[in-house]
Design an enzyme around this catalytic site. Structure first.
Site, mmCIF file in Angstrom:
data_model
loop_
_atom_site.group_PDB
_atom_site.id
_atom_site.type_symbol
_atom_site.label_atom_id
_atom_site.label_comp_id
_atom_site.label_asym_id
_atom_site.label_seq_id
_atom_site.Cartn_x
_atom_site.Cartn_y
_atom_site.Cartn_z
ATOM 1 N N ASP A 42 1.604 -6.127 1.915
ATOM 2 C CA ASP A 42 2.960 -4.822 1.885
ATOM 3 C C ASP A 42 3.966 -4.853 1.235
ATOM 4 O OD1 ASP A 42 4.609 -2.980 3.878
ATOM 5 O OD2 ASP A 42 5.935 -4.672 4.363
ATOM 6 N N SER A 43 4.837 -4.092 1.411
ATOM 7 C CA SER A 43 6.408 -3.829 -0.140
ATOM 8 C C SER A 43 6.775 -5.246 0.081
ATOM 9 C CB SER A 43 6.851 -2.989 0.234
ATOM 10 O OG SER A 43 7.816 -3.021 1.218
ATOM 11 N N HIS A 65 8.750 -2.999 9.041
ATOM 12 C CA HIS A 65 9.377 -3.920 9.147
ATOM 13 C C HIS A 65 9.704 -3.954 10.259
ATOM 14 C CE1 HIS A 65 9.038 -4.312 4.375
ATOM 15 N NE2 HIS A 65 9.683 -5.251 4.841
ATOM 16 N N CYS A 90 7.908 2.103 10.148
ATOM 17 C CA CYS A 90 7.448 1.489 8.850
ATOM 18 C C CYS A 90 7.848 -0.329 9.618
ATOM 19 C CB CYS A 90 8.693 2.043 8.172
ATOM 20 S SG CYS A 90 9.433 0.384 6.745
ATOM 21 N N GLU A 119 14.039 -7.803 5.141
ATOM 22 C CA GLU A 119 13.330 -8.758 4.115
ATOM 23 C C GLU A 119 14.427 -9.960 3.486
ATOM 24 O OE1 GLU A 119 11.230 -8.539 1.104
ATOM 25 O OE2 GLU A 119 9.755 -7.108 2.967
ATOM 26 N N CYS A 160 1.687 -0.793 5.143
ATOM 27 C CA CYS A 160 2.684 0.009 5.103
ATOM 28 C C CYS A 160 2.522 1.381 5.020
ATOM 29 C CB CYS A 160 2.748 -0.961 2.960
ATOM 30 S SG CYS A 160 4.170 0.079 2.130
HETATM 31 N N1 DGL Z 1 6.383 -1.611 5.586
HETATM 32 C C1 DGL Z 1 6.581 -0.347 4.440
HETATM 33 C C2 DGL Z 1 6.517 0.487 5.416
HETATM 34 O O1 DGL Z 1 5.324 0.357 6.159
HETATM 35 C C3 DGL Z 1 7.564 -0.183 3.499
HETATM 36 C C4 DGL Z 1 9.040 -0.170 3.489
HETATM 37 C C5 DGL Z 1 9.347 -0.317 2.073
HETATM 38 O O2 DGL Z 1 9.375 -0.875 1.328
HETATM 39 O O3 DGL Z 1 10.164 1.041 1.919
HETATM 40 O O4 DGL Z 1 6.707 1.651 5.255
#
Ligand code: DGL
Length: 269
Positions: free
Chosen positions: A18-19, A193, A191, A159, A81
């Protein structure tokens, strides 16, 4: 492949990235469903958030991470992600031969679950602007009203491990209130996160709104596909889980431990 090579291949890692740390919410579901699989997780935290990057920038990040994980022996890749899936999954599938799994906001199940026909989607700007998301709305959003909300800053809170601070709650309120004002009775966590701030989201939404997360569905789909491809590990032991992060922040390992648990084995790259 010889039989021995085939067996050895089945016991190679499922690699997830993931990011940043958000995809750990998906990793939890994969580990719960497939406890014998060796799991590798790469957090591209140095480059988070992806939400505000161009598709070309995200694609370049995905290629670099995929090369690293393949070098570590990955048998399949999971793009945990939504933003990276929307930006880069087609290019990744064109470039690599191993199976690659992605994810998208759960508009379809949300449309089916909504009683009043009003669905909210919390996601990144990148996801909401993507052609993939437009396609999702076209396919599954026709008979419901879909209200979207980009959540700038929320990924950064996760984060930093700030899951329930005043600042996080303020952002969550700012992003959920418009969906409540529109009357959404079902809201998609679009998302990876966001499941980590679910308690804060629930505090703002109360108990009348149904929240939908895609992590469990990704794990179930992965299990089915691994089985169909004869790629499930035959190990009876608990699968090892390893994390890599490229974050410059001193607290990066701490945050992974906070989200995964004390036994997280983290390497800085
Ligand atoms: N966790 C990510 C997602 O599902 C990306 C969040 C990001 O880095 O903007 O979209």
């Amino acid at each position: 492949m010889t039989l021995n090579a085939e067996l050895a291949h089945r016991n190679k890692p499922v690699a997830v990235f993931d990011s940043g740390v958000g995809g750990i919410s998906v990793l939890q579901h994969i580990h719960a469903l497939l406890p014998h699989e060796t799991l590798h997780y790469y957090a591209d935290s140095k480059h988070a958030p992806y939400g505000s990057k161009t598709p070309a920038e995200i694609e370049a990040r995905c290629f670099e991470i995929a090369d690293f994980l393949i070098e570590q022996g990955a048998k399949v890749l999971v793009v945990a992600c939504n933003t990276a899936t929307a930006a880069a999954i087609s290019a990744m599938r064109a470039k690599y031969t191993l199976p690659i799994f992605g994810m998208e906001p759960a508009v379809k199940p949300a449309a089916a679950a909504s009683k009043n026909g009003i669905v909210g989607v919390l996601a990144t700007t990148g996801t909401l602007k993507s052609a993939q998301f437009a396609g999702l709305l076209e396919s599954y959003g026709r008979n419901v009203k879909v209200v979207t909300q980009a959540c700038a800053g929320l990924v950064e809170c996760v984060e930093r491990g700030e899951l329930h601070t005043q600042n996080t709650l303020k952002l969550v309120e700012q992003y959920c209130q418009p969906l409540l004002d529109e009357g959404a009775d079902t809201i998609v966590l679009g998302c990876t996160h966001y499941p980590f701030v679910r308690p804060a989201i629930e505090q703002v939404l109360g108990n009348k709104v149904v929240l939908i997360d895609t992590g469990a569905a990704v794990a179930t789909h992965l299990q089915k596909r691994l089985s169909a491809l004869n790629l499930l590990s035959d190990s009876q032991a608990a699968g090892d889980v390893r994390f890599w992060t490229n974050s410059c922040a001193a607290e990066a390992s701490q945050v992974i431990v906070q989200l995964w648990g004390a036994n997280a084995e983290v390497t800085h790259v």
